[in-house]
Design an enzyme around this catalytic site. Sequence first.
Site, mmCIF file in Angstrom:
data_model
loop_
_atom_site.group_PDB
_atom_site.id
_atom_site.type_symbol
_atom_site.label_atom_id
_atom_site.label_comp_id
_atom_site.label_asym_id
_atom_site.label_seq_id
_atom_site.Cartn_x
_atom_site.Cartn_y
_atom_site.Cartn_z
ATOM 1 N N HIS A 36 56.163 5.557 20.597
ATOM 2 C CA HIS A 36 56.161 6.176 19.280
ATOM 3 C C HIS A 36 54.485 6.787 19.633
ATOM 4 C CE1 HIS A 36 55.108 2.374 18.357
ATOM 5 N NE2 HIS A 36 54.205 3.232 17.213
ATOM 6 N N GLU B 37 58.226 -1.154 12.238
ATOM 7 C CA GLU B 37 57.146 -0.043 11.080
ATOM 8 C C GLU B 37 58.384 1.531 10.425
ATOM 9 O OE1 GLU B 37 53.750 0.695 13.085
ATOM 10 O OE2 GLU B 37 54.865 2.562 14.159
ATOM 11 N N HIS C 166 54.919 -1.076 20.549
ATOM 12 C CA HIS C 166 54.971 -2.843 19.819
ATOM 13 C C HIS C 166 56.049 -3.877 20.058
ATOM 14 C CE1 HIS C 166 51.886 -0.791 17.183
ATOM 15 N NE2 HIS C 166 53.199 0.559 16.571
ATOM 16 N N ARG D 234 48.697 0.272 24.498
ATOM 17 C CA ARG D 234 48.598 1.446 24.644
ATOM 18 C C ARG D 234 49.505 2.255 25.771
ATOM 19 N NH1 ARG D 234 43.020 1.794 23.654
ATOM 20 N NH2 ARG D 234 43.219 2.014 21.174
#
Length: 320
Positions: free
Chosen positions: A170, A113, A96, A190
């Site tokens: 991740h 996150e 991200h 992705r």
Amino acid sequence: MEPIFLTPYFRPKIWGGRKLKTIFNYNIPDGKVGEAWVISGYKDDASTVTNGQFKGQSLRQVYQENPELFGNPESKEFPLLVKFLDANDSLSVQVHPNDEYARKVENDSGKTESWYVLQADPGSYLIYGHTAKTRAELAKMIEKGEWDKLLRKVPVKTGDFFYVPSGTIHALTKGILVIETQQSSDVTYRLYDYDRVDQKTGKKRELHTKKSIAVTQVPHVDPKLDIKIDHVQDATIKTLVAPPVSPHFYLWQIDLNGQWDTDLNGHPYLLVTIIKGTGTLQIENKSYNLSIGTNLIIPNNIKKFTLTGNMKLVISTPNN
């Protein structure tokens, strides 16, 4: 002077399963459901209020129309997002962007996150970080498809915690259930998807290779967590992450066996999810039942409250 209870927004995923129903008793759609956005004010994917004067409204609407309940924030966008993720199969390997890149390229927030692991099958592992020393080496290994050499595999068990700053490659893998606390963003690049084919389209899912390379932290550096444990009355309070390590949010995991009298402790509001057990929330003379899968917000106008029962909770708040 009442909490804001919420019902989740559900997302089907090709890697999802049925644990969101069997464990939390959520009324999920048929098929493979991977995500329950349990506390969300994100665009059209917001949670719905289930009680009080705002019943039936989205959290997004309540946040924007009643800023005093949230400490009168500057932003009109609810800053955090709490999810359950059921990885019945491995998720794609992702990364991200940070706030600066996301605002410039996607007109959205970045995405940092975290995962608190609720269940993990024996032998489970995460993809967390990479081995490349330079961006050129990263690009070359991706081009050659040297995934086993590039991607770091980290063993994982129930109760583990992982902080995943923007720029971290991740992925959850098969057999893991987590509660995720993150910035309110859905910007995902992705990088690798195991060459899977989407049954609906008959095609491989889109990859975002160039953007992934551009935003990945190189070399990878594990964040230095300083997890603290405090005992207050009948509560064991574990601070999983907080500023300055996490610039966007505070996050606590709490084990309660008895009673805990507390307050907002200077924070604008609290996001609360029950991850195990049952109990009650008492505010002045009114009591509310809590059980596994319950999600609520303690707004700014509630200064003191009491939690009672045998429960595990995850509580978060934005960093102002």
